[in-house]
Design an enzyme around this catalytic site. Structure first.
Site, PDB file in Angstrom:
ATOM      1  N   THR A 186      19.842  43.715  44.671  1.00  0.00           N
ATOM      2  CA  THR A 186      20.362  42.348  44.651  1.00  0.00           C
ATOM      3  C   THR A 186      20.997  42.077  46.010  1.00  0.00           C
ATOM      4  O   THR A 186      21.386  43.009  46.708  1.00  0.00           O
ATOM      5  CB  THR A 186      21.423  42.138  43.564  1.00  0.00           C
ATOM      6  OG1 THR A 186      22.508  43.022  43.849  1.00  0.00           O
ATOM      7  CG2 THR A 186      20.878  42.435  42.190  1.00  0.00           C
ATOM      8  N   GLU A 331      18.148  40.810  38.156  1.00  0.00           N
ATOM      9  CA  GLU A 331      18.416  41.673  37.002  1.00  0.00           C
ATOM     10  C   GLU A 331      17.555  41.297  35.789  1.00  0.00           C
ATOM     11  O   GLU A 331      17.587  41.964  34.766  1.00  0.00           O
ATOM     12  CB  GLU A 331      19.898  41.562  36.616  1.00  0.00           C
ATOM     13  CG  GLU A 331      20.858  42.246  37.580  1.00  0.00           C
ATOM     14  CD  GLU A 331      21.297  41.368  38.751  1.00  0.00           C
ATOM     15  OE1 GLU A 331      20.609  40.359  39.039  1.00  0.00           O
ATOM     16  OE2 GLU A 331      22.320  41.688  39.371  1.00  0.00           O
ATOM     17  N   LYS A 439      37.611  23.899  39.929  1.00  0.00           N
ATOM     18  CA  LYS A 439      38.553  23.593  38.855  1.00  0.00           C
ATOM     19  C   LYS A 439      39.505  22.538  39.361  1.00  0.00           C
ATOM     20  O   LYS A 439      40.307  22.782  40.237  1.00  0.00           O
ATOM     21  CB  LYS A 439      39.290  24.862  38.438  1.00  0.00           C
ATOM     22  CG  LYS A 439      38.330  25.843  37.794  1.00  0.00           C
ATOM     23  CD  LYS A 439      38.864  27.263  37.749  1.00  0.00           C
ATOM     24  CE  LYS A 439      37.703  28.197  37.504  1.00  0.00           C
ATOM     25  NZ  LYS A 439      37.346  29.021  38.657  1.00  0.00           N
ATOM     26  N   TRP A 444      36.455  21.077  34.896  1.00  0.00           N
ATOM     27  CA  TRP A 444      35.539  21.725  35.831  1.00  0.00           C
ATOM     28  C   TRP A 444      34.606  20.690  36.433  1.00  0.00           C
ATOM     29  O   TRP A 444      34.088  19.830  35.733  1.00  0.00           O
ATOM     30  CB  TRP A 444      34.699  22.779  35.109  1.00  0.00           C
ATOM     31  CG  TRP A 444      35.458  24.037  34.831  1.00  0.00           C
ATOM     32  CD1 TRP A 444      36.813  24.223  34.953  1.00  0.00           C
ATOM     33  CD2 TRP A 444      34.917  25.280  34.393  1.00  0.00           C
ATOM     34  NE1 TRP A 444      37.143  25.507  34.613  1.00  0.00           N
ATOM     35  CE2 TRP A 444      36.004  26.181  34.262  1.00  0.00           C
ATOM     36  CE3 TRP A 444      33.630  25.740  34.106  1.00  0.00           C
ATOM     37  CZ2 TRP A 444      35.823  27.501  33.849  1.00  0.00           C
ATOM     38  CZ3 TRP A 444      33.458  27.047  33.696  1.00  0.00           C
ATOM     39  CH2 TRP A 444      34.546  27.927  33.571  1.00  0.00           C
TER      40      TRP A 444
HETATM   41  P1  ADP Z   1      20.709  37.683  44.059  1.00  0.00           P
HETATM   42  O1  ADP Z   1      19.816  38.743  44.561  1.00  0.00           O
HETATM   43  O2  ADP Z   1      21.500  36.919  45.081  1.00  0.00           O
HETATM   44  O3  ADP Z   1      21.440  37.977  42.782  1.00  0.00           O
HETATM   45  P2  ADP Z   1      18.833  36.342  42.516  1.00  0.00           P
HETATM   46  O4  ADP Z   1      17.545  35.920  43.101  1.00  0.00           O
HETATM   47  O5  ADP Z   1      18.870  37.408  41.536  1.00  0.00           O
HETATM   48  O6  ADP Z   1      19.688  36.622  43.736  1.00  0.00           O
HETATM   49  O7  ADP Z   1      19.625  35.063  42.054  1.00  0.00           O
HETATM   50  C1  ADP Z   1      20.047  34.810  40.767  1.00  0.00           C
HETATM   51  C2  ADP Z   1      20.936  33.605  40.716  1.00  0.00           C
HETATM   52  O8  ADP Z   1      20.352  32.487  41.384  1.00  0.00           O
HETATM   53  C3  ADP Z   1      21.155  33.107  39.319  1.00  0.00           C
HETATM   54  O9  ADP Z   1      22.118  33.869  38.639  1.00  0.00           O
HETATM   55  C4  ADP Z   1      21.600  31.671  39.562  1.00  0.00           C
HETATM   56  O10 ADP Z   1      22.950  31.578  39.930  1.00  0.00           O
HETATM   57  C5  ADP Z   1      20.760  31.280  40.747  1.00  0.00           C
HETATM   58  N1  ADP Z   1      19.592  30.533  40.279  1.00  0.00           N
HETATM   59  C6  ADP Z   1      18.336  30.975  40.113  1.00  0.00           C
HETATM   60  N2  ADP Z   1      17.520  29.983  39.692  1.00  0.00           N
HETATM   61  C7  ADP Z   1      18.293  28.871  39.568  1.00  0.00           C
HETATM   62  C8  ADP Z   1      18.055  27.512  39.160  1.00  0.00           C
HETATM   63  N3  ADP Z   1      16.858  27.068  38.807  1.00  0.00           N
HETATM   64  N4  ADP Z   1      19.112  26.670  39.139  1.00  0.00           N
HETATM   65  C9  ADP Z   1      20.343  27.074  39.496  1.00  0.00           C
HETATM   66  N5  ADP Z   1      20.623  28.329  39.896  1.00  0.00           N
HETATM   67  C10 ADP Z   1      19.623  29.225  39.938  1.00  0.00           C
END
Ligand code: ADP
Length: 542
Positions: A186, A331, A439, A444
């Site tokens: 990640t 994940e 916040k 929110w």
């Molecule tokens: P990282 O490696 O930074 O964790 P990921 O590619 O696993 O990156 O990213 C996951 C995160 O990306 C999600 O938990 C969410 O916050 C954001 N995300 C992914 N798709 C969307 C979406 N369609 N809309 C909003 N947020 C998104």
């Protein structure tokens, strides 16, 4: 009593065997680092993947040993996807956008034995090879005559000579489907990166579910362009789903600018493309500047960060392309939800359909979701209550590689770190990353909502909303904006643009114009960096 059906483990090798047998003539087209287009078939992928497997055997690599890649989307990378995992080794895709020091840290943590890289990344390899003692073999993904004589990397060989020395006969081994097949770290916005370790079983089930009509809807009639990188979460599983369905694959290589992507879509009759919003932003800019049209593109899946409504409208209304908004994470392999309509939505007005399309979508079969409050109690699926989003299912992580960070699960559920609502029809909508919600006065404010309004303004190229400390309200939103070239938007004009589009108290207190918004390795806005950039900023009137 057990069922009396045959017992075949779900293995990645079965995907390429299937593609070779049933779609042997199916095309795979790649823009190469050299700039030209390479074209061959699934039959060739299968043959060369077997040569990769033999080459790894010749290096005496053990079961589950890690083979790393530092590569763009292309045919050689695809061969490694099947050759490495199919032969029982673990494909470790490295993200070249990370800092070289971080890449070296990840290589050491994963204990990679072999590292295969595109020539564009030679400078990274030169910088890190001496610090990666576990890597015994460096392989450059190129022809023998493209190999630099003086790379300084001991034993460096070209991929083409490496596999040419091997037979294309190979019997894929049969083993436990729960064996590890690939891994992805990640981005590690906090602390060191941690790896998700996928299995053959999780990958196959994910590819199956991802190919379904209400997910990405892949078939042998599609020409698929994964702009999403193969170095991050297996390009959303598209290479596997494509092999499973016989879809034509089109890879962009390093050329991800609007013009190159547009030309590839037209030239290869792409019907379905997948990417993060920033990529499409560039392509739509190129298209509107040149008054260009699509002749074959039917749908595009957009995810990785929230897709601005203005982008969904542009694709849909101006170009007749259906946008599938999707959500997931490293994940989760990564697919969690995809936004497709139900029967009941079809007669609705365009505006009402749009309200549904804006959401991140319904959980696909295999992904169970729930939202909970601060005490962990379930919240209703009413489209209003928002809380922490948790997920479970057969392609969702249960622990990070080497047990880093302890067990991530809460009563068997994985907390995503996202805050969301879920409506009665099961459509989930992300309000924010839990660390990004603002916040304000006990309420929110969704930073995504604030950004979406700004992004709908014709002069805005990119917008990022963050909360600023406020003595009375706790936090107040401000929006950092990159103007489109040649436009002259003012703070007052943009604030006026919010009037009537959101509740008054959700209108940002200020607009800060910036040259660029910091983006992370996977194209997401790095709000922590933006906060750092604006550390001396003071809210108006304070
Ligand atoms: P990282 O490696 O930074 O964790 P990921 O590619 O696993 O990156 O990213 C996951 C995160 O990306 C999600 O938990 C969410 O916050 C954001 N995300 C992914 N798709 C969307 C979406 N369609 N809309 C909003 N947020 C998104």
């Amino acid at each position: 009593m057990l069922g009396l059906m045959q017992d075949h483990p779900l293995l990645i090798s079965s995907l390429i065997e299937f593609a070779e047998r049933h779609h042997g003539e199916g095309e795979v087209v790649s823009r190469r680092v050299e700039g030209d287009l390479h074209r061959y078939t699934y039959k060739d992928v299968a043959r060369r993947a077997r040569q990769v497997a033999n080459a790894l055997d010749a290096l005496k690599l053990g079961f589950s040993d890690r083979v790393a890649t530092l590569a763009w989307n292309g045919y050689r990378h695809l061969e490694l996807y099947f050759g490495v995992s199919g032969s029982g080794r673990v494909l470790h895709t490295l993200n070249p956008r990370l800092h070289p020091e971080q890449i070296a840290w990840i290589v050491n943590h994963a204990e990679d034995s072999v590292l295969c890289f595109d020539m564009s990344f030679l400078p990274i390899i030169k910088a890190i090879h001496a610090h990666c003692p576990t890597v015994k073999h460096f392989v450059a993904l190129c022809d023998a005559d493209k190999l630099p004589a003086d790379s300084g990397i001991p034993g460096l060989q070209s991929y083409e000579s490496w596999i040419a020395a091997q037979s294309s006969e190979y019997q894929w081994p049969v083993f436990d489907e729960n064996s590890a097949s690939s891994m992805c770290y990640t981005s590690g916005t906090t602390g060191n990166p941690k790896a998700a370790l996928y299995s053959h079983r999780s990958t196959l089930l994910h590819a199956l579910a991802g190919a379904l009509p209400d997910a990405l809807s892949m078939s042998a009639r599609d020409s698929v362009l994964p702009v999403v990188p193969m170095f991050h979460v297996n390009a959303w599983g598209l290479p596997y789903s494509a092999a499973m369905t016989g879809a034509k694959l089109v890879f962009p290589g390093p050329a991800m600018d609007g013009k190159s992507i547009y030309e590839l879509i037209e030239g290869e009759k792409v019907s379905f493309a997948a990417g993060v919003p920033t990529v499409w932003q560039m392509m739509l800019g190129h298209m509107s500047a040149g008054k260009l049209r699509f002749s074959t593109l039917k749908r595009t899946v957009i995810g990785g960060s929230a897709c601005p409504p203005a982008m969904i409208t542009a694709f849909n209304d101006e170009y007749g392309v259906e946008v599938l908004h999707a959500w997931g994470m490293t994940e989760m392999s990564p697919l969690g939800t995809v936004c497709t309509l139900k029967n009941k939505h079809l007669p609705m007005s365009v505006e009402d359909k749009m309200k549904v399309r804006l959401k991140q979508g319904r959980g696909i079969f295999g992904v169970d979701m729930k939202i909970v409050d601060a005490e962990g109690h379930d919240l209703p699926w009413d489209g209003k209550a928002y809380g922490d989003l948790l997920v479970k299912g057969p392609w969702i992580i249960k622990a990070y590689f080497k047990g880093e960070g302890g067990s991530p699960l809460v009563d068997g559920w994985f907390p995503t770190g996202d805050v969301a609502t879920i409506d009665a029809d099961g459509y989930m909508q992300i309000t924010d990353r839990s660390k990004d919600v603002i916040k304000s006065g006990g309420e929110w404010i969704s930073s995504i909502d604030v950004e979406n309004v700004a992004m709908a303004h014709p002069a805005v190229a990119m917008a990022a909303c963050i909360g600023m400390k406020h003595p009375k309200w706790d936090e107040r939103p401000i929006v950092a904006v990159v103007r489109k070239p040649g436009t002259e938007l003012t703070r007052e004009e943009l604030l006026a643009f919010y009037e009537g589009k959101t509740a008054k108290w959700q209108i940002p207190d200020d607009v800060v114009f910036v040259d660029a918004i910091p983006l992370g390795g996977t194209g997401k806005m790095m709000k922590a960096k933006l906060r750092e950039m604006l550390k001396d900023y003071k809210l108006p009137g304070l």
